[in-house]
Write a protein that holds these residues in place. Structure first.
Motif, PDB file in Angstrom:
ATOM      1  N   ASN A  13       4.400   7.955   2.417  1.00 35.94           N
ATOM      2  CA  ASN A  13       4.451   7.439   1.041  1.00 35.94           C
ATOM      3  C   ASN A  13       5.812   6.844   0.726  1.00 35.94           C
ATOM      4  OD1 ASN A  13       1.796   7.934   0.324  1.00 35.94           O
ATOM      5  ND2 ASN A  13       2.242  10.028  -0.295  1.00 35.94           N
ATOM      6  N   TRP A  14       6.841   7.415   1.288  1.00 37.78           N
ATOM      7  CA  TRP A  14       8.175   6.865   1.071  1.00 37.78           C
ATOM      8  C   TRP A  14       8.269   5.465   1.673  1.00 37.78           C
ATOM      9  CZ3 TRP A  14      12.282   5.639   4.411  1.00 37.78           C
ATOM     10  CH2 TRP A  14      13.479   5.335   3.761  1.00 37.78           C
ATOM     11  N   TYR A  15       7.731   5.284   2.881  1.00 36.77           N
ATOM     12  CA  TYR A  15       7.705   3.939   3.482  1.00 36.77           C
ATOM     13  C   TYR A  15       7.029   2.954   2.535  1.00 36.77           C
ATOM     14  CZ  TYR A  15       8.850   5.518   8.309  1.00 36.77           C
ATOM     15  OH  TYR A  15       9.449   6.012   9.440  1.00 36.77           O
ATOM     16  N   LYS A  16       5.921   3.369   1.955  1.00 34.43           N
ATOM     17  CA  LYS A  16       5.149   2.486   1.068  1.00 34.43           C
ATOM     18  C   LYS A  16       5.910   2.146  -0.208  1.00 34.43           C
ATOM     19  CE  LYS A  16       0.691   4.178   2.725  1.00 34.43           C
ATOM     20  NZ  LYS A  16      -0.507   4.968   2.392  1.00 34.43           N
ATOM     21  N   ILE A  94       4.011   3.564   9.668  1.00 27.39           N
ATOM     22  CA  ILE A  94       3.003   4.401   9.013  1.00 27.39           C
ATOM     23  C   ILE A  94       1.953   4.860  10.021  1.00 27.39           C
ATOM     24  CG2 ILE A  94       1.092   4.363   7.344  1.00 27.39           C
ATOM     25  CD1 ILE A  94       2.953   2.564   5.579  1.00 27.39           C
ATOM     26  N   LYS A  95       1.447   3.925  10.791  1.00 25.61           N
ATOM     27  CA  LYS A  95       0.415   4.263  11.782  1.00 25.61           C
ATOM     28  C   LYS A  95       0.937   5.297  12.783  1.00 25.61           C
ATOM     29  CE  LYS A  95      -1.469   2.042  15.680  1.00 25.61           C
ATOM     30  NZ  LYS A  95      -1.337   0.870  16.469  1.00 25.61           N
ATOM     31  N   THR A  96       2.143   5.094  13.263  1.00 24.46           N
ATOM     32  CA  THR A  96       2.715   6.002  14.251  1.00 24.46           C
ATOM     33  C   THR A  96       2.973   7.373  13.641  1.00 24.46           C
ATOM     34  OG1 THR A  96       3.725   4.083  15.306  1.00 24.46           O
ATOM     35  CG2 THR A  96       4.528   6.236  15.985  1.00 24.46           C
ATOM     36  N   ARG A  97       3.469   7.405  12.415  1.00 25.75           N
ATOM     37  CA  ARG A  97       3.731   8.686  11.760  1.00 25.75           C
ATOM     38  C   ARG A  97       2.430   9.441  11.506  1.00 25.75           C
ATOM     39  NH1 ARG A  97       8.056  11.657   9.690  1.00 25.75           N
ATOM     40  NH2 ARG A  97       9.018  10.459  11.375  1.00 25.75           N
ATOM     41  N   GLU A  98       1.397   8.739  11.076  1.00 29.19           N
ATOM     42  CA  GLU A  98       0.103   9.404  10.875  1.00 29.19           C
ATOM     43  C   GLU A  98      -0.371  10.056  12.177  1.00 29.19           C
ATOM     44  OE1 GLU A  98      -1.758   6.600   7.304  1.00 29.19           O
ATOM     45  OE2 GLU A  98      -2.196   6.090   9.394  1.00 29.19           O
ATOM     46  N   ASN A  99      -0.224   9.341  13.275  1.00 32.46           N
ATOM     47  CA  ASN A  99      -0.623   9.877  14.578  1.00 32.46           C
ATOM     48  C   ASN A  99       0.241  11.071  14.982  1.00 32.46           C
ATOM     49  OD1 ASN A  99      -2.692   8.014  14.897  1.00 32.46           O
ATOM     50  ND2 ASN A  99      -1.396   6.562  15.994  1.00 32.46           N
TER      51      ASN A  99
END
Length: 163
Positions: A13-16, A94-99
Motif C-alpha cells: 500500500n505504501w508503494y501505491k 508490488i507483484k514481487t512483494r505479494e509473492n
C-alpha cells in the motif's frame, strides 16, 4: 499474519501511495551520491526476488542462505531500472512483494528453524542463532529504513516546492 509479515505486506500500500506522476521526483537522487526513489524501490524488489528465487529455496533445502555482495547487487539493481518507468518498477515491486509475503506465510512452520547466513550461525549482537523468523524480521527492518529515507526525501522536496 504475524507482525513482521504484516509489515512486509504493508509496503504494498505504501508503494501505491507514492507520487508516481512526478517523474522528476521519482528519478531524483535522494541525496548527493545516493540512489533515486525509483532505484531504491528496485533495490527492495530485487532483494525480494533474491529471497524468492534463491534464498528461501536454499534455506528449505539446506538450512543456509548465502547473500551476494550487497554493494554490487544494489548497483546492479539500480542499473536494471534506468530505462524503466516508475509505474513498471512499482508494478514489479508490488507483484514481487505479494509473492514474498505469500512464500513467507506458506513456510511459517520453518519460522524457528536455525539457519546459517553467509556461513555464520549466530547473530553477532545477541549470540542467538539465526532463524528463518530472524530473516523476515531483518527484511522488515530493511524496508522501514528505506521507507523512512524516501518519506524524508519526499517531505523535504514537498516543503521546498511550497516555498
Amino acid at each position: 499474519m504475524n507482525e513482521q509479515l504484516y509489515q512486509l505486506n504493508s509496503l504494498i500500500n505504501w508503494y501505491k501511495s507514492l507520487p508516481l506522476n512526478d517523474l522528476e521526483l521519482m528519478n531524483k537522487p535522494i541525496a548527493e551520491g545516493k540512489f533515486s526513489v525509483k532505484e531504491i524501490i528496485a533495490h527492495l524488489y530485487r532483494w525480494d526476488e533474491f529471497l524468492l528465487n534463491v534464498g528461501i529455496p536454499s534455506i528449505i533445502e539446506s538450512g543456509k542462505i548465502d547473500f551476494p555482495n550487497f554493494h554490487d547487487y544494489n548497483h546492479e539493481s539500480a542499473k536494471l531500472v534506468l530505462e524503466k518507468g516508475i509505474e513498471e518498477v512499482i508494478t514489479q515491486a508490488i507483484k514481487t512483494r505479494e509473492n514474498l509475503v505469500k512464500c513467507f506465510n506458506d513456510y511459517q512452520e520453518f519460522a524457528q528453524k536455525e539457519i546459517s547466513m553467509n556461513g555464520k550461525t549466530h547473530i553477532p549482537n545477541t549470540d542467538q542463532h539465526f532463524t528463518f523468523y530472524y530473516l523476515i524480521e531483518d527484511f522488515s527492518e530493511h524496508d522501514q529504513h528505506h521507507k523512512k529515507q524516501i518519506e524524508d526525501f519526499l517531505h523535504i522536496q514537498s516543503s521546498s516546492r511550497a516555498n
